[in-house]
Design a protein around this motif. Structure first.
Motif, PDB file in Angstrom:
ATOM      1  N   LEU A  21      63.431  66.007  76.760  1.00 24.70           N
ATOM      2  CA  LEU A  21      62.758  67.035  77.547  1.00 24.70           C
ATOM      3  C   LEU A  21      61.254  66.756  77.572  1.00 24.70           C
ATOM      4  O   LEU A  21      60.662  66.375  76.559  1.00 24.70           O
ATOM      5  CB  LEU A  21      63.026  68.414  76.947  1.00 24.70           C
ATOM      6  N   ASP A  22      60.660  66.914  78.717  1.00 26.81           N
ATOM      7  CA  ASP A  22      59.245  66.611  78.966  1.00 26.81           C
ATOM      8  C   ASP A  22      58.984  65.121  79.146  1.00 26.81           C
ATOM      9  O   ASP A  22      57.841  64.725  79.413  1.00 26.81           O
ATOM     10  CB  ASP A  22      58.319  67.159  77.878  1.00 26.81           C
ATOM     11  N   ARG A  37      59.476  64.897  85.714  1.00 25.74           N
ATOM     12  CA  ARG A  37      59.364  65.405  84.338  1.00 25.74           C
ATOM     13  C   ARG A  37      60.641  66.172  84.036  1.00 25.74           C
ATOM     14  O   ARG A  37      60.975  67.142  84.722  1.00 25.74           O
ATOM     15  CB  ARG A  37      58.142  66.318  84.202  1.00 25.74           C
ATOM     16  N   THR A  39      63.243  68.662  82.679  1.00 25.30           N
ATOM     17  CA  THR A  39      63.155  70.028  82.167  1.00 25.30           C
ATOM     18  C   THR A  39      64.502  70.630  81.773  1.00 25.30           C
ATOM     19  O   THR A  39      64.545  71.652  81.090  1.00 25.30           O
ATOM     20  CB  THR A  39      62.502  70.954  83.214  1.00 25.30           C
ATOM     21  N   GLU A  40      65.600  70.016  82.197  1.00 22.60           N
ATOM     22  CA  GLU A  40      66.933  70.546  81.869  1.00 22.60           C
ATOM     23  C   GLU A  40      67.913  69.378  81.792  1.00 22.60           C
ATOM     24  O   GLU A  40      68.030  68.594  82.728  1.00 22.60           O
ATOM     25  CB  GLU A  40      67.386  71.546  82.936  1.00 22.60           C
ATOM     26  N   GLY A 107      64.344  68.871  87.012  1.00 25.54           N
ATOM     27  CA  GLY A 107      63.049  68.352  86.611  1.00 25.54           C
ATOM     28  C   GLY A 107      61.972  68.748  87.603  1.00 25.54           C
ATOM     29  O   GLY A 107      62.249  69.291  88.682  1.00 25.54           O
ATOM     30  N   GLU A 108      60.736  68.474  87.228  1.00 25.39           N
ATOM     31  CA  GLU A 108      59.585  68.725  88.088  1.00 25.39           C
ATOM     32  C   GLU A 108      59.108  67.409  88.677  1.00 25.39           C
ATOM     33  O   GLU A 108      58.849  66.451  87.944  1.00 25.39           O
ATOM     34  CB  GLU A 108      58.449  69.358  87.285  1.00 25.39           C
ATOM     35  N   LEU A 216      63.800  73.665  79.043  1.00 29.47           N
ATOM     36  CA  LEU A 216      62.495  74.189  78.650  1.00 29.47           C
ATOM     37  C   LEU A 216      62.412  75.657  79.031  1.00 29.47           C
ATOM     38  O   LEU A 216      62.564  76.013  80.207  1.00 29.47           O
ATOM     39  CB  LEU A 216      61.383  73.399  79.352  1.00 29.47           C
ATOM     40  N   ASP A 219      60.496  77.408  82.304  1.00 32.61           N
ATOM     41  CA  ASP A 219      60.027  76.455  83.309  1.00 32.61           C
ATOM     42  C   ASP A 219      60.655  76.801  84.666  1.00 32.61           C
ATOM     43  O   ASP A 219      61.873  76.972  84.762  1.00 32.61           O
ATOM     44  CB  ASP A 219      60.400  75.022  82.921  1.00 32.61           C
TER      45      ASP A 219
END
Length: 236
Positions: A21-22, A37, A39-40, A107-108, A216, A219
């Motif tokens: 994560l991250d 990035r 996030t899950e 994700g981002e 996260l 998020d």
């Protein structure tokens, strides 16, 4: 000391997933580069006679032509086509011959927003919100530009950084040969992590016996959690 990516991925997926994560996944292609990035994530184990049997995993009934990459060496990706609709991407874990993987659920997009949006618009008529560009396994794979042709592709170890996004940008600027796929780890594990049963997994694999979904907390890119309904046999 940060563990090299290959060594990290030798461990069982439920142990590795929170550490990813991250992290930032970079997919550089001729059609554009996108960095995500993470996030899950969801962890998946091995076949029924392994040390980590997982009835919710593609590996459960053993190796097939479709899931062969999940039994390959760690540090590769497993990409499959599901429901006749979309692709999904996994990081392969465990030593070669032992099935296991980590599914990217969301994700981002931190690099290549225009490219990711263009790819998403090939199957929809309206521009998705930024937070939803890579929310859900199919959307994440589409935004990254990954499909079955990428199944088994090597995952480059791009090291660890205090700022994985900045490191990802440096790697994109310095590498000229395409295509490539790589991962930058955060120097420190994510702090506030939500742990639940997996979502959308039917049967025993979707129960609390497998608390292998990691996200996260708070998020905006994380998908809404929907616990799978366990099917029960009818009795007369």
């Amino acid at each position: 000391m940060t563990v090299p990516l290959h060594d990290l991925l030798l461990a069982p997926a439920p142990d590795v997933a929170p550490r990813l994560l991250d992290a930032v996944l970079v997919c550089a292609r001729e059609g554009g580069t996108v960095a995500l990035r993470l996030t899950e994530l969801e962890a998946y184990g091995g076949q029924h006679d392994s040390d980590l049997p997982d009835p919710g995993a593609h590996t459960y009934r053993g190796r097939t032509a479709r899931n062969a990459s999940m039994f390959g060496p760690p540090g590769h990706v497993y990409v499959y086509f599901t429901y006749g609709l979309h692709h999904a991407v996994n990081f392969v874990c465990r030593p070669e011959g032992t099935g296991g993987g980590i599914l990217i659920r969301a994700g981002e997009v931190v690099l290549g927003e225009e490219t990711a949006t263009r790819r998403r618009l090939t199957t929809r008529s309206t521009v998705p919100p930024f937070a939803g560009l890579a929310r859900g396994p199919g959307n994440a794979a589409q935004a990254l530009g990954l499909d079955r042709e990428d199944d088994g592709a090597t995952l480059l170890d791009l090291g660890a950084a205090r700022d994985p996004v900045a490191r990802a940008r440096e790697e994109v600027d310095s590498r000229t040969q395409l295509p490539w796929t790589g991962l930058v780890l955060p120097e420190e594990a994510a702090g506030d992590v939500v742990v639940t049963a997996r979502t959308g997994v039917s049967g025993e694999g979707g129960t609390d016996a497998f608390p292998w979904r990691f996200a996260l907390r708070g998020d905006p890119t994380v998908s809404p959690y929907r616990k799978a309904a366990v099917k029960r046999r009818r009795t007369r």
